[in-house]
Design an enzyme around this catalytic site. Structure first.
Site, mmCIF file in Angstrom:
data_model
loop_
_atom_site.group_PDB
_atom_site.id
_atom_site.type_symbol
_atom_site.label_atom_id
_atom_site.label_comp_id
_atom_site.label_asym_id
_atom_site.label_seq_id
_atom_site.Cartn_x
_atom_site.Cartn_y
_atom_site.Cartn_z
ATOM 1 N N ASP A 131 0.841 -1.198 0.000
ATOM 2 C CA ASP A 131 0.000 0.000 0.000
ATOM 3 C C ASP A 131 0.877 1.249 0.000
ATOM 4 O O ASP A 131 1.618 1.498 0.955
ATOM 5 C CB ASP A 131 -0.882 -0.049 1.260
ATOM 6 N N ASN A 165 -8.100 11.530 -10.982
ATOM 7 C CA ASN A 165 -8.878 11.847 -12.189
ATOM 8 C C ASN A 165 -8.862 13.365 -12.376
ATOM 9 O O ASN A 165 -8.319 14.090 -11.544
ATOM 10 C CB ASN A 165 -10.294 11.278 -12.097
ATOM 11 N N GLY A 186 -9.775 2.981 -6.033
ATOM 12 C CA GLY A 186 -8.386 2.562 -6.199
ATOM 13 C C GLY A 186 -7.427 3.332 -5.311
ATOM 14 O O GLY A 186 -7.737 3.675 -4.158
ATOM 15 N N VAL A 187 -6.258 3.629 -5.866
ATOM 16 C CA VAL A 187 -5.221 4.283 -5.064
ATOM 17 C C VAL A 187 -5.651 5.696 -4.659
ATOM 18 O O VAL A 187 -5.295 6.191 -3.578
ATOM 19 C CB VAL A 187 -3.861 4.244 -5.810
ATOM 20 N N ASP A 188 -6.429 6.340 -5.510
ATOM 21 C CA ASP A 188 -6.939 7.687 -5.212
ATOM 22 C C ASP A 188 -7.784 7.670 -3.932
ATOM 23 O O ASP A 188 -7.592 8.504 -3.023
ATOM 24 C CB ASP A 188 -7.784 8.146 -6.418
ATOM 25 N N THR A 205 -3.187 1.764 -14.664
ATOM 26 C CA THR A 205 -3.295 0.312 -14.885
ATOM 27 C C THR A 205 -4.451 -0.348 -14.139
ATOM 28 O O THR A 205 -4.616 -1.565 -14.211
ATOM 29 C CB THR A 205 -1.992 -0.421 -14.483
ATOM 30 N N GLY A 206 -5.243 0.439 -13.426
ATOM 31 C CA GLY A 206 -6.402 -0.109 -12.722
ATOM 32 C C GLY A 206 -7.670 0.210 -13.486
ATOM 33 O O GLY A 206 -7.906 -0.304 -14.593
ATOM 34 N N VAL A 207 -8.472 1.095 -12.923
ATOM 35 C CA VAL A 207 -9.743 1.504 -13.538
ATOM 36 C C VAL A 207 -9.536 1.979 -14.985
ATOM 37 O O VAL A 207 -10.379 1.734 -15.857
ATOM 38 C CB VAL A 207 -10.382 2.646 -12.702
ATOM 39 N N TYR A 208 -8.410 2.622 -15.273
ATOM 40 C CA TYR A 208 -8.194 3.202 -16.601
ATOM 41 C C TYR A 208 -7.717 2.184 -17.640
ATOM 42 O O TYR A 208 -7.618 2.513 -18.824
ATOM 43 C CB TYR A 208 -7.246 4.401 -16.527
HETATM 44 N N1 AR6 Z 1 -1.183 1.413 -3.184
HETATM 45 C C1 AR6 Z 1 -0.513 1.199 -4.340
HETATM 46 N N2 AR6 Z 1 -1.120 0.887 -5.501
HETATM 47 C C2 AR6 Z 1 -2.464 0.774 -5.478
HETATM 48 C C3 AR6 Z 1 -3.243 0.985 -4.315
HETATM 49 C C4 AR6 Z 1 -2.541 1.316 -3.123
HETATM 50 N N3 AR6 Z 1 -3.170 1.552 -1.969
HETATM 51 N N4 AR6 Z 1 -4.559 0.785 -4.628
HETATM 52 C C5 AR6 Z 1 -4.603 0.443 -5.924
HETATM 53 N N5 AR6 Z 1 -3.344 0.431 -6.447
HETATM 54 P P1 AR6 Z 1 -6.276 2.852 -10.075
HETATM 55 P P2 AR6 Z 1 -6.045 4.371 -12.585
HETATM 56 C C6 AR6 Z 1 -2.887 0.138 -7.825
HETATM 57 O O1 AR6 Z 1 -7.555 2.236 -10.512
HETATM 58 O O2 AR6 Z 1 -6.057 3.135 -13.380
HETATM 59 C C7 AR6 Z 1 -9.744 6.301 -9.536
HETATM 60 O O3 AR6 Z 1 -11.111 6.185 -9.337
HETATM 61 C C8 AR6 Z 1 -3.767 -0.730 -8.704
HETATM 62 O O4 AR6 Z 1 -3.521 -2.116 -8.450
HETATM 63 O O5 AR6 Z 1 -6.166 3.311 -8.665
HETATM 64 O O6 AR6 Z 1 -4.983 5.413 -12.905
HETATM 65 C C9 AR6 Z 1 -9.344 7.727 -9.903
HETATM 66 O O7 AR6 Z 1 -10.143 8.682 -9.241
HETATM 67 C C10 AR6 Z 1 -3.307 -0.311 -10.091
HETATM 68 O O8 AR6 Z 1 -2.159 -1.069 -10.497
HETATM 69 O O9 AR6 Z 1 -5.894 4.154 -10.987
HETATM 70 C C11 AR6 Z 1 -9.565 7.743 -11.378
HETATM 71 O O10 AR6 Z 1 -10.921 7.965 -11.695
HETATM 72 C C12 AR6 Z 1 -2.853 1.143 -9.910
HETATM 73 O O11 AR6 Z 1 -2.836 1.379 -8.492
HETATM 74 C C13 AR6 Z 1 -9.172 6.368 -11.818
HETATM 75 O O12 AR6 Z 1 -9.368 5.534 -10.677
HETATM 76 C C14 AR6 Z 1 -3.752 2.172 -10.556
HETATM 77 O O13 AR6 Z 1 -5.127 1.793 -10.386
HETATM 78 C C15 AR6 Z 1 -7.734 6.283 -12.206
HETATM 79 O O14 AR6 Z 1 -7.466 5.019 -12.726
#
Ligand code: AR6
Length: 171
Positions: free
Chosen positions: A17, A31, A39-41, A125-128
């Site tokens: 984390d 975003n 996610g991380v946000d 690499t998550g939601v996007y």
């Molecule tokens: N620590 C480290 N990495 C993490 C954590 C954490 N606590 N939580 C998730 N990840 P994402 P995006 C990883 O979806 O794709 C949000 O709603 C996860 O496994 O967080 O850039 C924003 O508001 C993945 O590899 O971000 C935007 O709307 C990576 O973080 C949208 O998601 C990114 O996943 C952005 O999407």
């Protein structure tokens, strides 16, 4: 150009984390609104506390590929650098250039603020939906351009299995 041996150690991979890391800055994969999300946000907003949202409400958002900086508030990290990566549409809509720009913008801000250590999540690499291996290659290639300016650049993988996709060798 020949790279010195010590520069190699600037780039590191960790799993877990990102909100737990006591570095100068952690990067948020935000975003365009900067008002939080999943996610991380979401994790960063929860861990930083409500003062973060109170500040980002005043900031007017952030265009894709750019970055903004805030204090870390309740986080162990002193700063949060918020960036917005591209949504993956198959690769033909400038996604690679936008992802490179997101990393570059964060690293440039870190240098401007004279920070020594920064940790990145795998932006987009998550939601996007950005394919992890391709995103990791862009992240590492971009970070190599800043290894003279920072002491530590960490790629923090939330999922253990993602770390295997990160090759820190200079490309
Ligand atoms: N620590 C480290 N990495 C993490 C954590 C954490 N606590 N939580 C998730 N990840 P994402 P995006 C990883 O979806 O794709 C949000 O709603 C996860 O496994 O967080 O850039 C924003 O508001 C993945 O590899 O971000 C935007 O709307 C990576 O973080 C949208 O998601 C990114 O996943 C952005 O999407």
């Amino acid at each position: 150009m020949k790279r010195s041996v010590s520069k190699k150690d600037v780039l590191q991979v960790c799993t877990g984390d990102i909100t737990r890391l006591a570095v100068d800055a952690i990067v948020n994969a935000a975003n365009n609104s900067l008002l939080g999300g999943s996610g991380v946000d979401g994790a960063i907003h929860r861990a930083a506390g409500p003062r973060l949202l109170a500040l980002t409400r005043t900031m007017g958002g952030c265009p894709t590929g750019q970055a903004r900086i805030t204090p870390g508030f309740d986080l162990p990290a002193r700063w949060i650098i918020h960036t917005v990566g591209p949504v993956w549409h198959g690769g033909g809509q400038g996604e690679a250039a936008l992802l490179r720009s997101a990393y570059e913008s964060c690293l440039t801000l870190a240098v401007e603020y004279r920070l020594r250590s920064i940790a990145f999540p795998a932006i987009s690499t998550g939601v996007y939906g950005y394919p992890f291996a391709e995103a990791a290659e862009i992240a590492v290639r971009t970070a190599w351009g800043f290894t003279s300016d920072l002491d530590t650049i960490i790629f923090c993988c939330f999922r253990e299995q993602d770390a295997a996709f990160i090759n820190l060798a200079p490309i």
